[in-house]
Write a protein that holds these residues in place. Structure first.
Motif, PDB file in Angstrom:
ATOM      1  N   ASN A  62       0.830  -1.202   0.000  1.00 42.02           N
ATOM      2  CA  ASN A  62       0.000   0.000   0.000  1.00 42.02           C
ATOM      3  C   ASN A  62       0.865   1.253   0.000  1.00 42.02           C
ATOM      4  OD1 ASN A  62      -2.752  -1.021   0.021  1.00 42.02           O
ATOM      5  ND2 ASN A  62      -2.172  -1.926   1.968  1.00 42.02           N
ATOM      6  N   ALA A  63       1.888   1.245  -0.862  1.00 44.86           N
ATOM      7  CA  ALA A  63       2.851   2.338  -0.912  1.00 44.86           C
ATOM      8  C   ALA A  63       3.161   2.692  -2.355  1.00 44.86           C
ATOM      9  CB  ALA A  63       4.134   1.915  -0.199  1.00 44.86           C
ATOM     10  N   LYS A  64       3.419   3.976  -2.583  1.00 46.86           N
ATOM     11  CA  LYS A  64       3.866   4.431  -3.900  1.00 46.86           C
ATOM     12  C   LYS A  64       5.333   4.824  -3.752  1.00 46.86           C
ATOM     13  CE  LYS A  64       0.597   7.556  -4.426  1.00 46.86           C
ATOM     14  NZ  LYS A  64      -0.257   8.578  -5.048  1.00 46.86           N
ATOM     15  N   VAL A  65       6.225   4.104  -4.445  1.00 46.30           N
ATOM     16  CA  VAL A  65       7.660   4.371  -4.320  1.00 46.30           C
ATOM     17  C   VAL A  65       8.161   5.328  -5.388  1.00 46.30           C
ATOM     18  CG1 VAL A  65       8.105   2.207  -3.126  1.00 46.30           C
ATOM     19  CG2 VAL A  65       8.342   2.301  -5.612  1.00 46.30           C
ATOM     20  N   GLY A  66       7.354   5.615  -6.392  1.00 49.12           N
ATOM     21  CA  GLY A  66       7.699   6.592  -7.405  1.00 49.12           C
ATOM     22  C   GLY A  66       8.821   6.170  -8.329  1.00 49.12           C
ATOM     23  N   GLN A  67       9.367   7.167  -8.996  1.00 52.01           N
ATOM     24  CA  GLN A  67      10.451   6.936  -9.944  1.00 52.01           C
ATOM     25  C   GLN A  67      11.775   6.890  -9.213  1.00 52.01           C
ATOM     26  OE1 GLN A  67       9.908  10.030 -12.828  1.00 52.01           O
ATOM     27  NE2 GLN A  67       8.107   9.067 -13.695  1.00 52.01           N
TER      28      GLN A  67
END
Length: 111
Positions: free
Chosen positions: A47-52
């Motif tokens: 449930n995490a967005k780690v991005g670029q």
């Protein structure tokens, strides 16, 4: 050689800091029960967005979007444990990168 697999579902962004801390403590406990010489795979919905890709070792160059608070915590934790976030390491078609679509298709994220 054996293969260690841990499968987990992390607390959501509406969870308390205590719940998130407990989750990571339990995950570390499960990891400690694995044989260190054998490969470890953690299959999870963090449930995490780690991005670029940033300066982190854990994130590959094929991430999508902008890192959120849970993503920051996950990346830090992975860096501390010398783990990588596999779905950011492989080039994919743009339509296969996102894993969540906002109702109305206004935003797409790789969670």
């Amino acid at each position: 050689m054996d293969l260690n697999i841990i499968q987990v579902y992390a607390p959501t962004s509406t969870s308390s800091e205590e719940e998130i801390e407990t989750f990571y403590e339990e995950l570390e406990k499960a990891m400690s029960e694995c044989t260190s010489q054998d490969p470890l795979i953690i299959m999870a919905d963090f449930n995490a967005k780690v991005g670029q890709h940033g300066n982190e070792n854990a994130v590959g160059k094929h991430g999508l979007g902008i890192k959120n608070k849970q993503g920051e915590q996950l990346v830090t934790w992975c860096d501390e444990h010398d783990l990588i976030i596999g779905n950011t390491c492989f080039e994919q078609q743009a339509r296969r990168k996102w894993t969540w679509k906002q109702p109305g298709d206004n935003a797409r994220n790789q969670i």
